[in-house]
Write an enzyme that holds these catalytic residues in place. Sequence first.
Site, mmCIF file in Angstrom:
data_model
loop_
_atom_site.group_PDB
_atom_site.id
_atom_site.type_symbol
_atom_site.label_atom_id
_atom_site.label_comp_id
_atom_site.label_asym_id
_atom_site.label_seq_id
_atom_site.Cartn_x
_atom_site.Cartn_y
_atom_site.Cartn_z
ATOM 1 N N GLU A 60 0.786 -0.927 0.251
ATOM 2 C CA GLU A 60 -0.120 -0.171 -0.442
ATOM 3 C C GLU A 60 0.935 1.244 0.066
ATOM 4 O O GLU A 60 0.567 2.035 -0.905
ATOM 5 C CB GLU A 60 -1.290 -0.513 0.819
ATOM 6 C CG GLU A 60 -2.149 -0.812 1.293
ATOM 7 C CD GLU A 60 -1.393 -2.474 1.656
ATOM 8 O OE1 GLU A 60 -0.286 -2.379 1.969
ATOM 9 O OE2 GLU A 60 -2.288 -3.721 1.560
ATOM 10 N N HIS A 129 -10.730 -6.473 7.852
ATOM 11 C CA HIS A 129 -11.496 -6.939 6.289
ATOM 12 C C HIS A 129 -12.261 -5.257 6.825
ATOM 13 O O HIS A 129 -13.224 -4.762 5.675
ATOM 14 C CB HIS A 129 -11.547 -7.685 5.831
ATOM 15 C CG HIS A 129 -10.055 -7.864 5.187
ATOM 16 N ND1 HIS A 129 -9.340 -8.838 6.038
ATOM 17 C CD2 HIS A 129 -10.169 -8.230 3.881
ATOM 18 C CE1 HIS A 129 -8.291 -8.713 4.826
ATOM 19 N NE2 HIS A 129 -9.282 -9.377 3.998
#
Length: 325
Positions: A60, A129
């Site tokens: 990321e 998540h």
Amino acid sequence: MPKLNMVEALNLALAEEMARDNQIILLGEDVGQLGGVFRVTDGLQARFGPDRVIDTPLAESGIVGTSLGLAVGGFKPVAELQFMGFLYPALDQIISHISRYRNRTRGRYSLPLVIRMPYGGGIHAPEHHSESTEAILAHIPGIKVVIPASPYDAKGLLISALRDPDPVIFLEPKRIYRAIREEVPEGEFTVPLGQAKIVRAGDQVTAIAWGAMVRETLRAAEEVGEEGISVEVIDLMTISPLDDATLVESIQKTGRGVVVHEACRTGGLGAEIIARLMEKAFLSMAAPIERVTGFDTVFPLLKLEEHYLPDAFRISRAIRKVFNF
């Protein structure tokens, strides 16, 4: 006019804007051949080629840092992070560089880029998540933070984000990715950033929500409406900057308020909203403003997920409480 869900509306916005502006580049893990983990970028690599829809490693910080470099070089990158829970390695790039580029150059340069990511709970996902840490992002000066709650607004807001000269974080509530269909025009239209939207008019209680919580709040408003309580529901749509004017005007009309978010309670955006309303509309209030939120815990695994997330029952209970104060 086609009826689209949010995934289809976002895909359409990206396709139309990429056709209009060849400087727009998509990048992220699996955004190319796979079309993204939730298929928002489905078919775009086949249409625009691997030079404009780029699969990256699962890193990321690298995805966001590369986007920063592309934006400085004159492109308009759209970075996709697969889940908000994986945002944290990229925060250094966002806080230290992206958010302060205009300020650092004393206004001489802007940084047009969009960082998209699914966020929130409700799909029985594993740990990391189901994060909803939007308050962290709203605290960072120099970036806009946008959260759509419907397919129509998702398309219009994303087009506005893609045309904005400054960085925009675009959070997509994955719980309602495919839960709602509505008419979404093909072709160009925009929904302005920084403006909230009254999605249900009322004159006795103001309910403020964003993302997937808008739908739950509308359900609660319908429920208490049968009891004679008139609730005005406001979808924030942009959480930074906040549209104070719409919130204050509504509270001055109703005198009562409820703020709903699925993020944990402490330090959540609801606290900031209530503080602003206290500063600007205190003399109009007939009752303390209530918060309906997640809990100050790690987001639970699937067996407790429905208990954690605010629902119409909890929201309607808060509405009755402020109404009967």
